[in-house]
Write an enzyme that holds these catalytic residues in place. Sequence first.
Site, PDB file in Angstrom:
ATOM      1  N   GLU A  54      -3.449 -57.097  46.389  1.00 53.18           N
ATOM      2  CA  GLU A  54      -4.252 -57.177  45.172  1.00 53.18           C
ATOM      3  C   GLU A  54      -3.418 -57.424  43.918  1.00 53.18           C
ATOM      4  O   GLU A  54      -3.885 -58.073  42.968  1.00 53.18           O
ATOM      5  CB  GLU A  54      -5.070 -55.888  45.001  1.00 53.18           C
ATOM      6  CG  GLU A  54      -6.256 -55.773  45.934  1.00 53.18           C
ATOM      7  CD  GLU A  54      -5.897 -55.223  47.305  1.00 53.18           C
ATOM      8  OE1 GLU A  54      -6.812 -54.965  48.096  1.00 53.18           O
ATOM      9  OE2 GLU A  54      -4.689 -55.042  47.598  1.00 53.18           O
ATOM     10  N   GLU A 113      -7.699 -51.150  53.734  1.00 53.65           N
ATOM     11  CA  GLU A 113      -8.308 -49.930  53.186  1.00 53.65           C
ATOM     12  C   GLU A 113      -9.381 -49.391  54.135  1.00 53.65           C
ATOM     13  O   GLU A 113      -9.524 -48.168  54.311  1.00 53.65           O
ATOM     14  CB  GLU A 113      -8.900 -50.215  51.802  1.00 53.65           C
ATOM     15  CG  GLU A 113      -7.837 -50.426  50.731  1.00 53.65           C
ATOM     16  CD  GLU A 113      -8.415 -50.681  49.358  1.00 53.65           C
ATOM     17  OE1 GLU A 113      -8.122 -49.894  48.440  1.00 53.65           O
ATOM     18  OE2 GLU A 113      -9.160 -51.667  49.218  1.00 53.65           O
ATOM     19  N   ALA A 136     -11.827 -58.482  50.867  1.00 51.09           N
ATOM     20  CA  ALA A 136     -13.000 -58.858  50.075  1.00 51.09           C
ATOM     21  C   ALA A 136     -13.422 -60.297  50.355  1.00 51.09           C
ATOM     22  O   ALA A 136     -12.596 -61.159  50.645  1.00 51.09           O
ATOM     23  CB  ALA A 136     -12.702 -58.680  48.590  1.00 51.09           C
TER      24      ALA A 136
END
Length: 699
Positions: A129, A109, A65
């Site tokens: 995460e 991912e 991210a």
Amino acid sequence: MSQSPCPLYRVENGVAVITLSQPPVNPLSHAVRSAIVEGVDRAHTDVAVRAIVIVGAGRYFSAGADMREFGTPAATQEPTLSTVLRILDDTSKPVIAAIEGVAMGGGLELALACHYRVAQAGTQVALPEVKRGILPGAGGTQRLPRLLGVEAALDMIVTGKTVTAAALGAPLFDRVVDGEVLSAALALAQEVADSRPLPRVRDRQVKLPGADAFFQHARRIVQARSPNLPAPLKCVDAVAAALEPFDIGLPKERAMFVELSRSREARALQHGFFAEREAPKIPALPAGTQARDVQAGAVIGAGTMGGGIAMNFANAGIPVWLRETSQEALDRGLGIIRRNYEASAKKGRLTDAQVEQRMALIRPTLQYADIAQADVVIEAVFEDWGVKETVFRTLDEVMKPGAILATNTSTLDVNRIAAFTRRPQDVVGLHFFSPANVMRLLEVVQGAATAPDVIATAMALAKRFSKVGVLSGVCDGFIGNRMLDRYIRQAHFLLEEGALPEQVDRALEKFGMAMGPCRMNDMVGNDIGWAIRKRRYVEYPDQAFARVADPLCEAGRLGQKAGKGWYRYEPGKRDPIPDPEVRALIEAYSAQHGITRRRISDQEIVERTVFALVNEGARLLEEGIAQRASDLDAVFLTGYGFPAFRGGPMHYAESVGLFNVLRTIRGYAARGVGGGAFWTPAPLLERCVSEGRGFADLT
């Protein structure tokens, strides 16, 4: 296609190559996500394209991210990562991920949603995460167990640890290569271009005999290891959902991700993450300030601290001279360094060859003349003004022009130290924390005359040492130890008013501190704090001090090294054992000073010690000693064992509510406990409350 940094598209021998190009780590920003979809759609409409390769530009696949989008509309703007991965799942042409450098979080991912994966052997992969208080939210907990198996996947997801592609191998990766990864991916693309049906990870089934018992056991272990964090337990639940069909497990993962994202713990962990990354930024430095070149270093003093500092240079691949006053002290220091490295080798963190390489970078010497050409020299000698003066006058004479002269002092005035030289512009404080080769915090102390490029160099050096550099102005104790002094003072007031060491420590450890103040002082050595207090008694006669620790030191109870301090210790062990002699000593002190002991609650212990940190932190901000409130949090998260799930003392205060903090402080002032005047509220704290704003808004 967006004009902002985004994936690039080309076709090579019937293979569409989508290159993630947002340096340096190719985060999955909205622009990148949009362009991936555009690239996939373009490949679908081109009949000449038989397969698709996704690769990262430069040395990285993707770090996941884009942190700059956190808390902004772009983070959830379509196409989200989940949408991108659903499109990859539905793609009718094979997609191959060519993975190099890192594939972290969303980056991994993304790779898991591709049909095939080719990785360079040294590539680092992780789903970290959980360290931000959340869990993988784009199918990571559902796809990874389908490839690695439940146990291995759960371990990665619950710990957030980083593993190399070589260590994981098949079936996570279809090929692991030592050479150029894109070429290997293009070759695989040619091989599988006509393969049908396409192998989708989501279509695999997860089988685990005795699943209920396994997950019950896993939950017990995780709860014991992380009692204050909801994310690890949710990770277990999410992986358990992978045993169900993908279309059932994926929404469960998403629901848990959303729930965790709104938690106080996630906000605190993410605050700490950003605080560490913000700390090295110094807006006050003139634009274009360049760091000085550091090719070699030197350390004065081969004791515990000096040896640890020397290891930082060696770990960074920088040659370093280590200077001592006697061969015996030098040999002892080098022996400790070697044992530290060999202990790391036994744990598999270093190879024997790496141990020898690092030892070879440390150059022992008894002569100041040998270190004259070092680019930076760090003094790590005893905290005594006479010793400091001798060292810095000598360094001023022998060091080459432009060399940085740094002091590792933890409390002494850097400006006074700089005045011992004729080059105060080159003097800076570099306050390491013990053990210096392990602790991540490095306070960079800017003197009145310290040159901007010296500060820039110090921050760059902190990065090379893999430390969090935090800028501090000059004051007694700088940021960390000045705040800690108020924390310790309240702990001592609590002891003289009615608490016992084990209660104070237990309350604060339950709050989340890595170690209570009494245990911490025993570990460090009670004589160190005693020496600082005696100096402060003279320098600050108007300040309130609880002197209950002084009789402890006078009785020879100096801590673990003496086998007794606030606790007693069995030979060769560090387990703190409550000692009736300490209770008697404390009670005698209270009686001697006319203090009627009372029952004190754990809540009062936590409030008084932690809010003392907050109040002093507000003063540091107002005085300009610290740049920003988040810097204070970074200091206590990386150097003092403050619980990460509370985000640091200043963040914790804002989560409690500054109004409530101020009201509590005023209440203790009115009651006259803990030194009375000690509880005078910091003006910045009062201003924040009166204006309804946070610390960051007013600094």
